[in-house]
Design a protein around this motif. Sequence first.
Motif, short mmCIF file in Angstrom:
data_model
loop_
_atom_site.label_atom_id
_atom_site.label_comp_id
_atom_site.label_asym_id
_atom_site.label_seq_id
_atom_site.Cartn_x
_atom_site.Cartn_y
_atom_site.Cartn_z
N VAL A 53 41.32 42.83 41.44
CA VAL A 53 41.92 43.17 42.73
C VAL A 53 41.92 44.68 42.93
N LYS A 54 42.29 45.41 41.89
CA LYS A 54 42.34 46.87 41.97
C LYS A 54 40.96 47.46 42.28
N ASP A 55 39.93 46.97 41.58
CA ASP A 55 38.57 47.48 41.82
C ASP A 55 38.08 47.14 43.22
N ILE A 56 38.40 45.95 43.69
CA ILE A 56 37.97 45.53 45.03
C ILE A 56 38.67 46.38 46.08
N ALA A 57 39.95 46.61 45.90
CA ALA A 57 40.69 47.46 46.85
C ALA A 57 40.08 48.85 46.90
N LYS A 58 39.74 49.36 45.75
CA LYS A 58 39.15 50.71 45.68
C LYS A 58 37.77 50.73 46.34
N ALA A 59 36.96 49.70 46.08
CA ALA A 59 35.60 49.67 46.61
C ALA A 59 35.55 49.47 48.12
#
Length: 75
Positions: A53-59
């Motif tokens: 979730v964190k990586d997707i939010a960042k991307a």
Amino acid sequence: MLMEARLLDERREGIAEGKDIGFAEGKDVGLVEGEAKEKLATAKRLFSMGLSVKDIAKATSLPIEQVEALQAEQA
């Protein structure tokens, strides 16, 4: 290429819907809506690739809360 065509279609739809409020405003609304839809589509693809979730939010520049809600819908 398919993604570009889909994004262009979404922008055209937004522009068409916005003509009632004026061309310039409708164009802006269409662009914003098209970009938002594209970010959600990208987030869904990233989930299928196993990203967090964190990586997707960042991307995607989406708020973590929105990505978490999308994850709940996917489950």
